[in-house]
Design an enzyme around this catalytic site. Sequence first.
Site, PDB file in Angstrom:
ATOM      1  N   TYR A 151      30.672  52.575  50.444  1.00 49.78           N
ATOM      2  CA  TYR A 151      29.283  53.006  50.216  1.00 49.78           C
ATOM      3  C   TYR A 151      29.210  53.966  49.014  1.00 49.78           C
ATOM      4  O   TYR A 151      28.354  53.809  48.137  1.00 49.78           O
ATOM      5  CB  TYR A 151      28.774  53.688  51.496  1.00 49.78           C
ATOM      6  N   LYS A 155      27.215  53.389  45.477  1.00 47.26           N
ATOM      7  CA  LYS A 155      26.129  54.290  45.066  1.00 47.26           C
ATOM      8  C   LYS A 155      26.461  54.990  43.747  1.00 47.26           C
ATOM      9  O   LYS A 155      25.576  55.250  42.936  1.00 47.26           O
ATOM     10  CB  LYS A 155      25.837  55.308  46.178  1.00 47.26           C
TER      11      LYS A 155
END
Length: 243
Positions: A151, A155
Site C-alpha cells: 500500500y 501511494k
Amino acid sequence: MSFQDQVVIVTGASRGIGRAIAAAFAAKGAKVACVATTLANATATAETIGGSARAYACDVSDSASVEVLFEAILADLGTPSVLVNNAGITRDGLIIRMKEEDWDRVLAVNLKGAYNCTRAAAKPMMKARYGRIINITSIIGQTGAAGQANYAASKAGLIGLTKSIAKELGSRNVTCNAVAPGFITTDMTAELSDDFRAHVEKSAPAGRLGTPEDIAGAVVFLAEASSSYITGQTLTVDGGLSL
Ligand code: NAD
C-alpha cells in the site's frame, strides 16, 4: 454552482471518500461519472447524489475496460474537466508473509488504475486545454507503515506520478495534484482498534479522525478553476497528525 455542467469522473465512488467527493461535485452542479466495480454500487451513489450523475462499472486496473469506460463517458456526458483517481484497496501483511498476489493487486488497483485513467483522460483534456487531475494518495505513502509495504509503495508511486503528469501537461492548462488523507472514518478503516483510534485522537491537533467530507473539500478546492497555479503538489489532510 462553480462546477455547473462540468464533467467530473470519480473512481471508487460507491462508498467512503469517493462517494463524498462525488456528492460534493454534484452539489456544485457537475455532471458526475460515478465509477465503481459493480454497476449496482455505482448506481446507488449516482441516485443518491442526484443531479445528472451517471453510474459506470469498471475495474480500473484493467486497461481495456478503462478505455471502454472513457469512450462511454465522452459519448454520454462530454469532455471531462476533472478526474479523481480515488479507487484504492489494502491487502496488508508483513513483508516476509506478503503474498505476491497481494503485492500485485494493490499496485494494480492503486497505481496502475490511476495510470490507466490518467492516460485516458489526458488526451481530451489536452485538446480542451483544460483539466484537473487529482490522485488520492495517503500519509502512508510519505511515512511508510509496517504491514503495508504494498500500500505504501503504491501511494508513494502516486506522488511520483502526480509530479510527472504535472510537468507533462502543465503547458496545456491541465494540473495534477494529490491529496494525502490521514485516518478517515470509512469501511477501509473500520477494523482499526479502539486503541489506535484513541492514539489518533490524542496525537492529531484536530483531536479526531477525519470524515470523507474533509477530503472532498480539499479535492474540490484543487479542482476549482481558480487553483490553476497549483500543480504537482500533495496536500496532506490529516488534522495535523503527521506534523
Ligand atoms: P473504501 O474501501 O471505503 O472505498 C474504496 C472504493 O474503491 C470503493 O468504492 C471500491 O468499490 C473502489 N474500488 C476498489 N477496487 C476497485 C477497482 N479495481 N476498480 C474500481 N473501483 C475500485 O475506501 P476509502 O477509505 O473511501 O478510500 C478511498 C481512497 O482514499 C483510497 O484510495 C484509499 O487508499 C485512500 N485513503 C483512505 C484513507 C482512510 O483512512 N480511509 C486514508 C488515506 C487514503
